[in-house]
Structures are given as structure tokens and as C-alpha cells.
Scaffold this active site. Structure first.
Site, short mmCIF file in Angstrom:
data_model
loop_
_atom_site.label_atom_id
_atom_site.label_comp_id
_atom_site.label_asym_id
_atom_site.label_seq_id
_atom_site.Cartn_x
_atom_site.Cartn_y
_atom_site.Cartn_z
N GLY A 138 0.80 -1.23 0.00
CA GLY A 138 0.00 0.00 0.00
C GLY A 138 0.83 1.27 0.00
CG LEU A 186 -3.99 -2.54 1.11
CD1 LEU A 186 -5.27 -3.06 0.49
CD2 LEU A 186 -2.80 -3.25 0.49
CE1 TYR A 244 -10.25 8.59 11.53
CE2 TYR A 244 -12.22 8.06 10.27
CZ TYR A 244 -11.46 8.96 10.99
OH TYR A 244 -11.91 10.24 11.16
CE1 TYR A 270 -12.65 6.23 6.55
CE2 TYR A 270 -13.74 4.36 7.56
CZ TYR A 270 -12.63 4.91 6.97
OH TYR A 270 -11.50 4.15 6.78
CG LEU A 287 -2.19 11.55 6.11
CD1 LEU A 287 -1.23 12.69 6.46
CD2 LEU A 287 -1.42 10.24 5.97
N GLY A 288 -4.47 13.85 5.21
CA GLY A 288 -4.96 14.18 3.86
C GLY A 288 -4.25 13.40 2.78
#
Ligand code: NAD
Length: 306
Positions: free
Chosen positions: A9, A121, A172, A182, A220-221
Site C-alpha cells: 500500500g 491499504l 480508523y 465515512y 491525514l490528507g
């Protein structure tokens, strides 16, 4: 030091996989990466130009080495699983041996064994849809790419992992708390990943003396996260509301909230995830397995953010 890691990933220098690769390389590990087939060309180009790029620099000033980049699509276990339209897709032409089983075999032929397996990933084609509007197909695709992909990787790599080794994945908080947006079954996929972390810790621990943990990381972007659509808002919320607040380096309400924080503040948080990963796969964590470890400045412990 002296360990070999396979990190699945990594396709650019923005994501958590990259940060983990750097932290493990800085600790002396040999780095192999698995890159999603459609992203392979671009990543190999950046590999060729790496000496021009700051992001390849390790703390000691040397450049990170990647011993080999393997094309990978973790949605397919064996060549028999690959449908005709993918086989003939031009984004897959030119690459070969990229199913999970084949990648594990190729790594075995090239290097014999590994010590560390990293799963960084995820993919959910309907991530922008509320769960209530998610199709069966979208939900199962999210689970396949984001949860079963870890089961499959561990299944196929375990036989070539040296006893005492370790594996980690990234999860997450949406798995256990409501994070509206999400969607697409991604929250379900992360719940499965965390549950599987426990049972796989038992099975891989007994079978191969391998530890299995997952890092629940703050937002995180990354390229993957931008697909969600409002990652900037989530980042701002987590920086402002976590017990360990990160410094606001520049406040300019006219630009997007993402720019409230300097690039280096964002980059630093990926290094914090990388450092935790390095700890978890090292002998320092030799009794830690089956755990979900939060690397989120404590945000998960907040009740009410005021
Ligand atoms: P990223 O875009 O850097 O990483 C995701 C990678 O997955 C990409 O390189 C992509 O090419 C690859 N990929 C997608 N489908 C694949 C497939 N079928 N086979 C092989 N590779 C495939 O983004 P990231 O946010 O760093 O994601 C890494 C992990 O971190 C994911 O598990 C993600 O859910 C998790 N995570 C991210 C955040 C966040 O806010 N970004 C927060 C917590 C956890």
C-alpha cells in the site's frame, strides 16, 4: 536492524505506508513495497527521480532505499480470481504476478523470507455514500479491499515470515464511533479489520510466532482520504479537539482549514504513526499482540469536545 519488511500500500510519499517505510528504513530494515498495479508507473517514476526529492531523506541525511517494488492488487488472491475485464485492462497490461499468492511466491524466490508485514491499504468505491444508501456490491468491495486483503496477505506471507516477526495494519476510529461520511461500508470494513486483528493474533501467534496489531491513526490528507471528500474538516477537528492539541501555526480563515496547519505539522503526524509502527514490529513490543493502538493525540478518549 537486519530485518526485512514488506509494506503493502505504498504508491506515493503522502500516505501512512510511506511514513512507515521511512521509519523502518531509519531503524535499519530492508524495505520491499507492494504497489497497487494502476499506480505502479507513477510510483516507479518517482523512484527514479528520488535523489531530487526531500521526502526520500532519512533523519541521518541518507536516501531511503527500496530493495524492490512489487506490483500488487490485494483484491485478488490467485490468477484464477482475476476477471477478464481486469486482465485485459490497459492499466494492468505490462505488469505480471500481482495477485497476493504470486507476490508472496516472488518475494520468497527473491529474498527467501521476511520479518515484518505491513498492510497500509484500503479502498471503498462507495465511500462517499451513507451506509443506508450503500449497495451490496459496494459494501463487499470495501470489505474485500480493506479487510480481507489483510487476511489474504497474512495467509500467504506467514509461511515465509521468520518466527518472532510481526505484522500491522492501519485502522480508523469510524469502526467503533459514529463518523458521519465515512461511508460505503468502510466503517464496517475497519471494524472487521480490528476484530480480525485479535483472532489472527491468536492464529498467527500459535502457528508462526508472529504478532498482529493494528494502528488506529488520526486523520491525514492522503490520496485515499481525499476520496472521502471532507478530510480537511476531519483534520481540523482532530487537531483542535484532541487532548494533545497540535500547535496552530498559521490562522488564515480565508484559506481552507487544511492550510491552518503547516505542511510540516501534517508530515510530522505521519512520522508519529511511522515511529509507532517501528516500535510495534520491534522486539521492544514483544508482548504486544492482538491490540488496536491509537496514534491520534488522544482524540479517541474525548467524550465531549467543547
Ligand atoms: P494512501 O492513499 O497513501 O494508501 C492507500 C493505498 O492503498 C494506495 O497506495 C493505493 O494505491 C492502495 N490500494 C488501494 N486498493 C488497493 C488494492 N486493491 N491492492 C493494493 N493496493 C491498493 O492512503 P492512507 O490514508 O495512507 O491509507 C493507508 C491506510 O491508512 C489505509 O488502511 C487507511 O484506511 C488507513 N488510515 C488512513 C487515515 C487517513 O485519515 N488517511 C486514518 C486512519 C487510517
Amino acid at each position: 536492524t537486519g530485518k526485512r519488511a514488506f509494506i503493502a500500500g505504498v504508491a506515493d510519499d503522502n500516505g501512512y505506508g510511506w511514513a512507515i517505510a521511512k521509519a523502518l528504513a531509519a531503524a535499519g530494515a530492508e524495505i520491499l513495497v507492494g504497489t497497487w498495479v494502476p499506480a505502479l508507473n507513477i510510483f516507479e517514476t518517482s523512484l527514479r527521480r528520488r535523489k531530487f526529492d526531500e521526502s526520500w531523506k532519512l533523519p541521518d541525511g541518507s536516501l531511503m532505499e527500496i530493495a524492490k517494488v512489487y506490483p500488487l492488487d490485494a483484491v485478488y488472491d490467485t490468477p484464477e480470481d482475476v476477471p477478464e475485464d481486469v486482465k485485459t485492462n490497459k492499466r494492468y497490461a505490462g505488469a505480471s504476478n500481482w495477485t497476493v499468492k504470486e507476490v508472496a511466491e516472488t518475494v520468497k524466490n527473491d529474498f527467501g523470507s521476511i520479518d515484518i508485514l505491513v498492510h497500509s491499504l484500503a479502498n471503498g468505491p462507495e465511500v462517499t455514500k451513507p451506509l443506508l444508501e450503500t449497495s451490496r456490491r459496494g459494501y463487499l468491495a470495501a470489505i474485500s479491499a480493506s479487510s480481507y486483503s489483510f487476511v489474504s496477505l497474512l495467509q500467504h506471507f506467514l509461511p515465509i515470515m521468520n518466527p518472532g516477526g510481526a505484522s500491522i495494519s492501519l485502522t480508523y476510529i469510524a469502526s467503533e464511533r459514529i463518523i458521519p461520511g465515512y461511508g460505503g461500508g468502510m466503517s464496517s470494513a475497519k471494524a472487521a479489520l480490528e476484530s480480525d486483528t485479535r483472532l489472527l493474533a491468536y492464529e498467527a501467534g500459535r502457528k508462526g510466532k508472529i504478532r498482529v496489531n493494528t494502528i488506529s491513526a488520526g486523520p491525514l490528507g492522503s490520496r485515499a482520504a481525499k476520496a472521502i471528500g471532507f478530510i480537511e474538516k476531519i483534520i481540523e477537528y482532530s487537531y483542535v479537539n484532541a487532548p494533545l492539541q497540535k500547535e496552530l501555526l498559521a490562522v488564515d480563515k480565508t484559506v481552507t482549514s487544511f492550510l491552518l496547519y503547516s505542511e510540516s505539522a501534517i508530515t510530522y503526524s505521519t512520522a508519529e504513526v511511522g515511529n509507532t509502527a517501528a516500535f510495534l514490529v520491534s522486539p521492544l513490543a514483544s508482548a504486544v499482540t492482538g491490540s488496536t493502538i491509537y496514534v491520534d493525540n488522544g482524540l479517541n478518549t474525548m467524550g465531549l469536545a467543547l
